[in-house]
Design an enzyme around this catalytic site. Structure first.
Site, mmCIF file in Angstrom:
data_model
loop_
_atom_site.group_PDB
_atom_site.id
_atom_site.type_symbol
_atom_site.label_atom_id
_atom_site.label_comp_id
_atom_site.label_asym_id
_atom_site.label_seq_id
_atom_site.Cartn_x
_atom_site.Cartn_y
_atom_site.Cartn_z
ATOM 1 N N SER A 38 7.392 -14.854 4.083
ATOM 2 C CA SER A 38 6.659 -14.247 2.970
ATOM 3 C C SER A 38 6.742 -15.139 1.740
ATOM 4 C CB SER A 38 7.299 -12.893 2.655
ATOM 5 O OG SER A 38 6.871 -12.429 1.398
ATOM 6 N N TYR A 91 14.843 -7.083 1.198
ATOM 7 C CA TYR A 91 13.762 -7.448 2.125
ATOM 8 C C TYR A 91 13.476 -8.948 2.044
ATOM 9 C CZ TYR A 91 9.024 -8.478 3.579
ATOM 10 O OH TYR A 91 7.928 -9.087 4.158
ATOM 11 N N LYS A 95 13.928 -12.413 4.789
ATOM 12 C CA LYS A 95 12.970 -13.485 5.142
ATOM 13 C C LYS A 95 13.603 -14.850 4.888
ATOM 14 C CE LYS A 95 9.752 -10.818 6.462
ATOM 15 N NZ LYS A 95 9.529 -10.706 7.911
HETATM 16 P P1 NAD Z 1 3.877 -3.498 10.127
HETATM 17 O O1 NAD Z 1 4.962 -2.572 9.730
HETATM 18 O O2 NAD Z 1 2.482 -2.975 10.182
HETATM 19 O O3 NAD Z 1 4.198 -4.169 11.530
HETATM 20 C C1 NAD Z 1 5.528 -4.442 11.942
HETATM 21 C C2 NAD Z 1 5.657 -3.938 13.383
HETATM 22 O O4 NAD Z 1 6.986 -4.213 13.832
HETATM 23 C C3 NAD Z 1 5.438 -2.429 13.504
HETATM 24 O O5 NAD Z 1 4.550 -2.168 14.577
HETATM 25 C C4 NAD Z 1 6.830 -1.874 13.800
HETATM 26 O O6 NAD Z 1 6.785 -0.716 14.598
HETATM 27 C C5 NAD Z 1 7.480 -3.053 14.483
HETATM 28 N N1 NAD Z 1 8.941 -3.096 14.376
HETATM 29 C C6 NAD Z 1 9.711 -2.952 13.273
HETATM 30 N N2 NAD Z 1 11.010 -3.069 13.602
HETATM 31 C C7 NAD Z 1 11.067 -3.310 14.939
HETATM 32 C C8 NAD Z 1 12.119 -3.517 15.866
HETATM 33 N N3 NAD Z 1 13.401 -3.486 15.481
HETATM 34 N N4 NAD Z 1 11.804 -3.739 17.159
HETATM 35 C C9 NAD Z 1 10.522 -3.752 17.570
HETATM 36 N N5 NAD Z 1 9.479 -3.547 16.747
HETATM 37 C C10 NAD Z 1 9.755 -3.330 15.443
HETATM 38 O O7 NAD Z 1 3.942 -4.761 9.129
HETATM 39 P P2 NAD Z 1 2.922 -5.958 8.921
HETATM 40 O O8 NAD Z 1 2.307 -5.801 7.583
HETATM 41 O O9 NAD Z 1 2.065 -6.114 10.116
HETATM 42 O O10 NAD Z 1 3.960 -7.156 8.802
HETATM 43 C C11 NAD Z 1 4.308 -7.955 9.938
HETATM 44 C C12 NAD Z 1 5.355 -8.958 9.518
HETATM 45 O O11 NAD Z 1 4.855 -9.745 8.431
HETATM 46 C C13 NAD Z 1 6.650 -8.337 9.008
HETATM 47 O O12 NAD Z 1 7.731 -9.117 9.437
HETATM 48 C C14 NAD Z 1 6.508 -8.410 7.510
HETATM 49 O O13 NAD Z 1 7.745 -8.459 6.869
HETATM 50 C C15 NAD Z 1 5.751 -9.717 7.343
HETATM 51 N N6 NAD Z 1 5.009 -9.794 6.067
HETATM 52 C C16 NAD Z 1 4.121 -8.816 5.737
HETATM 53 C C17 NAD Z 1 3.441 -8.855 4.518
HETATM 54 C C18 NAD Z 1 2.493 -7.757 4.118
HETATM 55 O O14 NAD Z 1 2.175 -7.666 2.929
HETATM 56 N N7 NAD Z 1 1.980 -6.949 5.038
HETATM 57 C C19 NAD Z 1 3.658 -9.938 3.644
HETATM 58 C C20 NAD Z 1 4.552 -10.955 4.013
HETATM 59 C C21 NAD Z 1 5.226 -10.863 5.239
HETATM 60 N N1 UFG Z 2 0.173 -2.484 -7.705
HETATM 61 C C1 UFG Z 2 -0.275 -1.538 -8.594
HETATM 62 N N2 UFG Z 2 -0.254 -0.231 -8.198
HETATM 63 C C2 UFG Z 2 0.161 0.167 -6.965
HETATM 64 C C3 UFG Z 2 0.606 -0.821 -6.055
HETATM 65 C C4 UFG Z 2 0.603 -2.142 -6.461
HETATM 66 O O1 UFG Z 2 -0.666 -1.855 -9.719
HETATM 67 O O2 UFG Z 2 0.163 1.375 -6.682
HETATM 68 C C5 UFG Z 2 0.137 -3.898 -8.114
HETATM 69 C C6 UFG Z 2 1.514 -4.545 -8.119
HETATM 70 O O3 UFG Z 2 2.145 -4.354 -9.357
HETATM 71 C C7 UFG Z 2 1.153 -5.997 -7.848
HETATM 72 C C8 UFG Z 2 -0.115 -5.931 -6.997
HETATM 73 O O4 UFG Z 2 -0.636 -4.622 -7.196
HETATM 74 O O5 UFG Z 2 0.830 -6.616 -9.046
HETATM 75 C C9 UFG Z 2 0.151 -6.138 -5.524
HETATM 76 O O6 UFG Z 2 1.215 -5.269 -5.132
HETATM 77 P P1 UFG Z 2 1.599 -5.026 -3.609
HETATM 78 O O7 UFG Z 2 2.693 -4.024 -3.576
HETATM 79 O O8 UFG Z 2 0.391 -4.772 -2.804
HETATM 80 O O9 UFG Z 2 2.131 -6.474 -3.161
HETATM 81 P P2 UFG Z 2 3.320 -7.354 -3.762
HETATM 82 O O10 UFG Z 2 2.689 -8.572 -4.331
HETATM 83 O O11 UFG Z 2 4.216 -6.579 -4.612
HETATM 84 O O12 UFG Z 2 4.169 -7.645 -2.439
HETATM 85 C C10 UFG Z 2 3.595 -8.251 -1.305
HETATM 86 C C11 UFG Z 2 4.203 -7.729 -0.018
HETATM 87 C C12 UFG Z 2 5.646 -8.115 0.099
HETATM 88 C C13 UFG Z 2 5.856 -9.551 -0.160
HETATM 89 C C14 UFG Z 2 5.205 -9.961 -1.435
HETATM 90 C C15 UFG Z 2 5.267 -11.426 -1.627
HETATM 91 O O13 UFG Z 2 4.102 -6.318 0.040
HETATM 92 O O14 UFG Z 2 6.045 -7.883 1.429
HETATM 93 O O15 UFG Z 2 3.825 -9.587 -1.427
HETATM 94 O O16 UFG Z 2 4.654 -12.047 -0.527
HETATM 95 F F1 UFG Z 2 7.183 -9.819 -0.232
#
Ligand code: NAD
Ligand code: UFG
Length: 336
Positions: free
Chosen positions: A124, A148, A152
């Site tokens: 991330s 969290y 990572k």
């Molecule tokens: P998500 O929660 O939709 O998907 C994660 C999946 O992993 C889910 O299906 C969940 O059931 C499964 N899971 C969790 N723990 C598990 C375990 N112990 N064993 C087996 N399965 C398990 O999340 P996502 O948004 O698809 O994110 C996927 C990956 O990308 C995550 O590692 C997350 O940290 C990373 N990531 C996401 C974002 C974001 O904004 N969505 C940003 C940066 C990194």
């Molecule tokens: N925000 C609002 N209102 C809300 C939710 C979010 O104003 O109800 C704003 C936040 O303050 C931020 C922007 O929208 O400025 C995006 O917020 P998100 O929560 O969607 O995303 P973040 O940038 O906080 O975090 C995301 C992922 C994390 C990751 C991070 C950096 O959720 O997993 O990006 O990659 F760590």
């Protein structure tokens, strides 16, 4: 070629499974459905017209993982499985360390034992912390503000140590920026349980009438309109980056990190306005106080992924909002 996708039923994993199947890979999903439902995988099969193999398996379950590797010849792993709620991780750090770090270590051990040493890991942009923008892969990482984010950072470092101990591994660390959007079919998309933490799912639930109004977290930042700037990336573009990363690790050894973002920053108000355009109606929102831990602005320098993986984002914020809204309209109550 067979790819094991941990967390493949989740938001990013399911979109990546679609791309993998469409590119001709055999796909195995291991997911414990903690934050997803098996129906998502039925929908992946519907979109692609292809079957994938699935195991209900927790990545902390060594025997369950060993069974997958003994029943299949896995060429590479894409590792999405993990917990991802930043706020929850501050309340429940041990759960995050146990699930994300212990689970990853167990997975890497089982891979090593099976002789499968190729992995793409979901990292991330949060690992960059307070670095100047745009973030580049050669910056020092680890100044992170949440448990969290630390999971990572630690997993990246663990994989670094694994590679240093055995140069036959091939490891790609993909540092995602802010994934939003959904598959064009409207069959899969982001479907969080409960009240969403992230901006886009919150906006779309306000637009569909499930939540009353959005609170914009802070209107007094030193940015063009006072709201935070982020680098939003269409989830299908993100999924395609995994295809490029898999192609690379299948033919090489080494460890590399890549930023997967658009390289452009948009404010919260930009996103609200783009969403209003896509949905054709005004969004109910108020400007509220800042959310603890939020950085004012960050976006990617994504040129390394372009140069070394041949990947570049295709979709703009209008398309991201259109596809999010299409998914929300078609699934007003989520995916059951
Ligand atoms: P998500 O929660 O939709 O998907 C994660 C999946 O992993 C889910 O299906 C969940 O059931 C499964 N899971 C969790 N723990 C598990 C375990 N112990 N064993 C087996 N399965 C398990 O999340 P996502 O948004 O698809 O994110 C996927 C990956 O990308 C995550 O590692 C997350 O940290 C990373 N990531 C996401 C974002 C974001 O904004 N969505 C940003 C940066 C990194
Ligand atoms: N925000 C609002 N209102 C809300 C939710 C979010 O104003 O109800 C704003 C936040 O303050 C931020 C922007 O929208 O400025 C995006 O917020 P998100 O929560 O969607 O995303 P973040 O940038 O906080 O975090 C995301 C992922 C994390 C990751 C991070 C950096 O959720 O997993 O990006 O990659 F760590």
């Amino acid at each position: 070629m067979t790819i094991l996708v941990t967390g493949g039923a989740g938001y990013i994993g399911s979109h990546t499974c679609v791309e993998l199947l469409e590119a001709g890979y055999d796909v195995i999903v291991a997911d414990n459905y903690y934050n997803s439902v098996p129906e998502v995988l039925d929908r992946v099969e519907k979109i692609t017209g292809k079957k994938l193999k699935r195991y209900e398996c927790d990545i902390r379950d060594r025997e369950g993982l060993e069974r997958i590797f003994s029943e299949n010849k896995v060429d590479a792993v894409i590792h999405f499985a993990g917990l991802k709620a930043v706020g929850e991780s501050a309340r429940l750090p041990l759960l995050y360390y146990e699930n994300n770090i212990s689970g990853s270590v167990t997975l890497f051990e089982v891979m090593e034992k099976a002789g499968c040493k190729k992995i793409v890991f979901s990292s991330s942009a949060t690992v960059y912390g307070n670095n100047p923008i745009p973030y580049r892969e050669d910056m020092v990482t680890g100044d992170v503000s949440s448990p969290y984010g630390r999971t990572k950072h630690f997993i990246e470092k663990i994989l670094g140590d694994v590679y240093n101990s055995d140069n036959s591994w091939s490891i790609s660390l993909l540092r995602y920026f802010n994934p939003i959007g959904a598959h064009e079919s409207g069959l899969i998309g982001e479907d969080p349980n409960g009240i969403p933490n992230n901006l886009m799912p919150y906006i779309s639930r306000v637009a569909i009438g499930k939540l009353e109004k959005l609170t914009v977290f802070g209107g007094d930042y030193d940015t063009k309109d006072g709201t935070c700037i982020r680098d939003y990336i269409h989830v299908v573009d993100l999924a395609k980056a995994h295809l490029c990363a898999v192609a690379k690790i299948l033919g090489t050894t080494g460890i590399e990190a890549y930023n997967i973002g658009n390289g452009k920053g948009y404010s919260v108000l930009d996103i609200i306005h783009a969403f209003e355009k896509a949905s054709g109606s005004k969004l109910n929102y108020v400007i509220g106080g800042r959310r603890e831990g939020d950085l004012p602005a960050f976006y990617a320098d994504a040129s390394k992924a372009n140069k070394e993986l041949g990947w570049t984002a295709q979709y703009d914020i209008d398309k991201m909002c259109e596809d999010t809204w299409n998914f929300q309209k078609k699934n007003p109550d989520g995916i059951k």
